[in-house]
Design a protein around this motif. Structure first.
Motif, PDB file in Angstrom:
ATOM      1  N   ILE A  83       0.850  -1.071  -0.063  1.00  0.00           N
ATOM      2  CA  ILE A  83       0.163   0.028   0.044  1.00  0.00           C
ATOM      3  C   ILE A  83       0.928   1.244   0.146  1.00  0.00           C
ATOM      4  O   ILE A  83       0.452   2.328   0.216  1.00  0.00           O
ATOM      5  N   ALA A 128       2.992   2.618   2.318  1.00  0.00           N
ATOM      6  CA  ALA A 128       2.729   3.232   3.522  1.00  0.00           C
ATOM      7  C   ALA A 128       3.650   4.487   3.773  1.00  0.00           C
ATOM      8  O   ALA A 128       3.437   5.259   4.396  1.00  0.00           O
ATOM      9  N   HIS A 159      -0.769   9.792   3.860  1.00  0.00           N
ATOM     10  CA  HIS A 159      -1.920   8.984   4.058  1.00  0.00           C
ATOM     11  C   HIS A 159      -1.630   8.049   5.420  1.00  0.00           C
ATOM     12  O   HIS A 159      -1.201   7.039   5.390  1.00  0.00           O
ATOM     13  N   LYS A 207      -2.928   4.861   6.284  1.00  0.00           N
ATOM     14  CA  LYS A 207      -2.427   3.446   5.787  1.00  0.00           C
ATOM     15  C   LYS A 207      -1.414   2.793   7.140  1.00  0.00           C
ATOM     16  O   LYS A 207      -1.376   1.412   6.899  1.00  0.00           O
ATOM     17  N   ILE A 212      -3.577   0.174   9.008  1.00  0.00           N
ATOM     18  CA  ILE A 212      -3.407  -1.225   8.322  1.00  0.00           C
ATOM     19  C   ILE A 212      -2.143  -1.908   8.688  1.00  0.00           C
ATOM     20  O   ILE A 212      -2.080  -3.195   8.716  1.00  0.00           O
TER      21      ILE A 212
END
Length: 267
Positions: free
Chosen positions: A202, A204, A210, A213, A216
């Motif tokens: 993703i 991160a 973001h 992220k 997660i």
């Protein structure tokens, strides 16, 4: 009017599992052989008798915690720490159809668990630290028996239970110490590897801002931490054991990360 020509796709085709899976596994045959060797070493470390550290009568004050069942049952560990990550790897493969990524992720996960397992069990056998509930393992009837001269314990409990009672340090969150009976992966080794894997997938740390992220990425580590805490609450480990085991588990996942995952997820 000329008919439009068919679309031409440049570059290498997607490596599908059916056509490339056997080839990829064959290219990494040596890795799988070493993995099998690690399994054999891990089984051997669980069969040998650990060092029986001297335990005196006065030491029993801190080792009289009650015998309890595990809050997180043993059978659940391979489900959330190995099978769960593999299901995520397969789900990502179904979307991207990259057999190299799937193969390296599974291989890296297994190496992470087994490397951590071998290191931890070797230390466990060498240290032989008694568990917090060692008194009840040693004297299941509650009646202590000590040497008249040294005041060392003379256990009369189940030998297998006493043997396990000398394996407190370090706590192995990657639980392959149960490999002779079932393949139980590690909390910090298996879930730690999954955390890094998801971070790459993703992106991160792409400086996109973001923060969601990171939630997660942290979730697998939170689950591993809660399992480790439960082992202290169940009086199977001292807090120092869990702390040292967590470091070893994270080392195991990071040690195999670069060659196993980074080439196919981040770079």
């Amino acid at each position: 009017m000329p008919t439009p020509s068919a679309t031409i796709r440049l570059g290498a085709p997607h490596p599908y599992l059916v056509t490339h899976g056997t080839k990829v596994a064959r290219l990494h045959l040596f890795d799988w052989i070493v993995l099998a060797l690690l399994v054999a070493i891990e089984v051997g470390l669980n069969l040998i008798e650990p060092f029986h550290r001297f335990v005196g009568e006065d030491m029993m004050t801190d080792l009289r915690y009650p015998m309890k069942d595990n809050t997180v049952p043993v059978w659940a560990v391979p489900i959330y720490a190995v099978i769960g990550p593999i299901i995520i790897f397969i789900a990502i493969y179904m979307k991207r159809r990259n057999v190299y990524d799937l193969h390296h992720a599974i291989l890296g996960l297994l190496f992470s668990v087994l490397i951590t397992g071998v290191l931890t069990d070797a230390i466990k056998d060498g240290v032989g630290r008694p568990r917090p509930n060692f008194f009840w393992r040693c004297f299941p009837d509650g009646v202590g028996n000590y040497d008249n001269i040294t005041r060392g314990v003379i256990c009369h409990g189940d030998p297998s239970v006493i043997k396990e009672g000398h394996k407190s340090f370090p706590k192995f969150p990657a639980v392959t110490r149960y490999l002779p009976c079932c393949p139980i992966p590690g909390s910090f080794a298996g879930l730690g590897f999954l955390s890094w894997y998801l971070a790459g997938k993703i992106k991160a740390f792409d400086r996109g801002g973001h923060i969601a992220k990171l939630c997660i990425v942290i979730l697998p580590l939170l689950l591993a931490a809660m399992v480790a805490v439960s082992r202290v609450d169940d009086y199977w480990h001292h807090w120092q054991d869990v702390f040292a085991g967590g470091i070893l588990g994270r080392f195991g996942s990071c040690f195999v990360l670069l060659p196993a995952v980074f080439p196919t997820t981040i770079w």
